[in-house]
Design a protein around this motif. Sequence first.
Motif, short mmCIF file in Angstrom:
data_model
loop_
_atom_site.label_atom_id
_atom_site.label_comp_id
_atom_site.label_asym_id
_atom_site.label_seq_id
_atom_site.Cartn_x
_atom_site.Cartn_y
_atom_site.Cartn_z
N GLU A 1 -5.37 -13.24 -33.90
CA GLU A 1 -6.68 -12.78 -33.46
C GLU A 1 -7.64 -12.79 -34.64
N ASP B 1 -19.79 -3.79 -28.93
CA ASP B 1 -19.99 -4.72 -27.81
C ASP B 1 -18.64 -5.25 -27.34
N HIS C 1 -18.21 -8.31 -24.71
CA HIS C 1 -18.51 -9.68 -25.14
C HIS C 1 -17.78 -10.07 -26.43
N TYR C 2 -16.78 -9.26 -26.81
CA TYR C 2 -16.09 -9.53 -28.07
C TYR C 2 -15.38 -10.87 -28.04
N ARG C 3 -14.69 -11.19 -26.93
CA ARG C 3 -13.94 -12.44 -26.85
C ARG C 3 -14.84 -13.66 -26.93
N SER C 4 -16.04 -13.54 -26.43
CA SER C 4 -16.96 -14.68 -26.46
C SER C 4 -17.74 -14.77 -27.78
N ARG C 5 -18.02 -13.61 -28.38
CA ARG C 5 -18.79 -13.61 -29.62
C ARG C 5 -17.93 -13.84 -30.86
N THR D 1 -14.70 -15.63 -31.50
CA THR D 1 -13.60 -16.53 -31.16
C THR D 1 -12.84 -16.91 -32.43
N LYS E 1 -14.92 -19.30 -34.46
CA LYS E 1 -15.99 -18.68 -35.22
C LYS E 1 -15.44 -17.93 -36.43
#
Length: 362
Positions: free
Chosen positions: A57, A128, A131-135, A137, A140
């Motif tokens: 992760e 947040d 939206h953690y999984r999308s922000r 990754t 990123k």
Amino acid sequence: QPWINVSQVACFSLSAYTDMGLLNYLCFMLLMCFYLLVICSNLFLMVVICMNRSLQEPMYMFLLSLLVSELYGSTGLLPFLLVQILSDLHTVAAPLCFLQIFCIYMYTGVEFFNLTVMSYDRYVAICDPLHYRSRMTPQKAAVLISASWFSCFLLGVALISLTAPLQLCGNTISKVYLHFINKLYCDAYLVVKLSCSDTTGLNIYELIATFSTIIGTLVSILYTYMKIFLVCSSGSQQTRQKAVSTCSPPHLASILNFSIGASFEILQSRFDVNNMPNVLRIFLSLYFLMVPPLVSPLMYGLKMSKIRFVCFGTVCCIFLLSINMSENTSYSTTWHKTTHSSKCSVCCKVLQMWYQKIKTVY
């Protein structure tokens, strides 16, 4: 006296070393044990993170980058100190001196940038979470880690490129250019102080690089944690538990530990500290290079419940393997007489207990 380029200097003499007789061997053994402990603790945690899919992760990727930088920084200094402790002549060749300066400055920058992106990761996860999984990754996270290392690499290259052409006042000893540095290792600022030429441009660059690396990152970290504390103070108990149980306590301890040590080193390098006791001056110059690489893996391994769970399972498996390999020896114990399935069930029950604790946290 003639002027010479830094690149023409045969070697630098490190005048901070003193001959302590047999105590040198004691210092060597203590430092060797310390270095081995740093290597083992960091490598163990790095292997645990890399070999377990549950730890693939962004948060643990940033922790892995932090461990790599600390192992890199300690390796750039401690083997050199071990050689110098037992050496009669405490000199270092100019190319090796520049390499050491590059390693130390890059390690310092990467450490601050790693701590900054780790605080940003915790900020997104707590403030947040939807939206953690999308922000945040893995891609990123890899970009942020690569940017941290590459930017510090460029800063180090620029520093060496500006330092190498400096003109130093000639000082020949036995027809060999020799300059004295009152420290245990090479430092860019002390090399610049030996220069007879104008160093205004280099001083401005060092000021900007230091400000952006240290002050800029600390301000960013402070901002993210102010946001985290505001969310925790107005959020539910579960939100506060998540903030406490993930990366915040060891991360804050790492920030304080490293930034205070680095600040002391910067202050004593740029101001006259001749009145300070020599032992204290040596301790402060080595603190941020030696203590964080040992303390960080211990803090993160003990405080982060998920890593603690995986580490315990890894140690338990190693223990079971060693027991199985020694079952054919002459001695026998009650543990040896139990079946393999019974041994596994004991460890599994303990691991399940830890897993239930982790589930309540997450």
